[in-house]
Motif scaffolding. Structure first.
Motif, PDB file in Angstrom:
ATOM      1  N   CYS A 144       0.864  -1.175   0.000  1.00  0.00           N
ATOM      2  CA  CYS A 144       0.000   0.000   0.000  1.00  0.00           C
ATOM      3  C   CYS A 144       0.898   1.220   0.000  1.00  0.00           C
ATOM      4  O   CYS A 144       2.028   1.175   0.508  1.00  0.00           O
ATOM      5  N   TYR A 148       0.098   8.602  -5.654  1.00  0.00           N
ATOM      6  CA  TYR A 148      -0.428   7.542  -6.521  1.00  0.00           C
ATOM      7  C   TYR A 148      -0.915   6.428  -5.599  1.00  0.00           C
ATOM      8  O   TYR A 148      -0.276   5.392  -5.456  1.00  0.00           O
ATOM      9  N   LEU A 150      -2.287   3.409  -3.753  1.00  0.00           N
ATOM     10  CA  LEU A 150      -2.461   2.007  -4.139  1.00  0.00           C
ATOM     11  C   LEU A 150      -2.823   1.175  -2.920  1.00  0.00           C
ATOM     12  O   LEU A 150      -2.264   1.361  -1.836  1.00  0.00           O
ATOM     13  N   TYR A 153      -1.305  -3.605  -3.927  1.00  0.00           N
ATOM     14  CA  TYR A 153      -0.783  -3.605  -5.287  1.00  0.00           C
ATOM     15  C   TYR A 153       0.446  -4.514  -5.353  1.00  0.00           C
ATOM     16  O   TYR A 153       1.277  -4.504  -4.440  1.00  0.00           O
ATOM     17  N   LYS A 158       5.957  -2.559  -9.575  1.00  0.00           N
ATOM     18  CA  LYS A 158       6.618  -1.279  -9.321  1.00  0.00           C
ATOM     19  C   LYS A 158       7.962  -1.253 -10.044  1.00  0.00           C
ATOM     20  O   LYS A 158       8.725  -2.204  -9.982  1.00  0.00           O
TER      21      LYS A 158
END
Length: 172
Positions: A144, A148, A150, A153, A158
Motif C-alpha cells: 500500500c 499515486y 495504491l 498492489y 513497481k
C-alpha cells in the motif's frame, strides 16, 4: 533501562489498508508538497505501536508529527526517514524508538517497508500488506502507498531500484 517491544505488524497493515485510498483527517496531507508517501508510512508505523521519538540532538535524530508546524522531516521525507529508522538502533544499541535494519527481498513480512531509490537516495516509501506464497516460496508482495494511492498492489509491478527495510520492533 529501555525494554524491547514487538512491532504490531497486523495493526500497521490494517491501518495501511484502511487509509491507502484516502486520508486520515488527523494528519496533514502532503500530496501537493512533494508527496504523502512517507507521511502515510509513518502513520502506519505509529499504528503498529512504534512510539514517536522526541529524543536526539537534532530533528534528523527524532521522529514525530504533532501538526504540520510541529513535525520532523524524518516523518514526512523519504531519505531522512530512511536515515532515522536505520540509524536509530543497531545490534549494539538500545535507543528509545524504532529498531530496523536493511533486509533482503525474501525476508520481508507484513508491515515491513520498501523504498524506491535513485543514486542510493530514497524518493518513495511503501508498506508490505501481504506476502504471496507458492508453498514456502515468495512469489510477490502486496503493498500500500500514498502518492499515486495504491491498495494491495503487486510489488512486482513497481518500477525502480528498491531498498528493503525490516522493522524489528522498538525500545520503550
Amino acid at each position: 533501562m529501555l525494554v524491547f517491544q514487538e512491532y504490531d505488524r497486523e495493526a500497521a497493515r490494517d491501518y495501511a489498508r484502511r487509509w491507502a485510498l484516502g486520508r486520515n483527517p488527523a494528519y496533514m496531507d502532503y500530496e501537493l508538497w512533494g508527496g504523502d508517501c512517507t507521511n502515510f508510512i509513518s502513520q502506519c508505523l505509529r499504528s503498529g505501536s512504534i512510539p514517536m521519538d522526541y529524543n536526539g540532538k537534532n530533528v534528523l535524530e527524532k521522529w514525530y508529527w504533532n501538526s504540520d508546524k510541529n513535525r520532523t522531516p524524518t516523518w514526512t521525507a523519504a531519505q531522512p526517514f530512511y536515515r532515522y529508522i536505520i540509524g536509530n538502533n543497531n545490534e549494539n544499541t538500545q535507543n528509545f524508538g524504532i529498531y530496523a535494519r536493511l533486509a533482503q527481498y525474501n525476508e520481508l513480512e507484513i508491515g515491513d517497508i520498501v523504498q524506491l531509490v535513485y543514486d542510493n537516495n530514497a524518493y518513495h516509501n511503501m508498506i508490505v500488506t501481504d506476502v504471496v506464497l507458492d508453498g514456502e516460496y515468495v512469489i510477490d508482495y502486496l503493498i500500500c502507498q500514498h502518492t499515486y494511492d495504491l491498495l494491495d498492489y503487486p510489488l512486482s509491478m513497481k518500477v525502480g531500484q528498491r531498498r528493503y527495510i525490516k522493522i524489528l520492533g522498538y525500545y520503550k
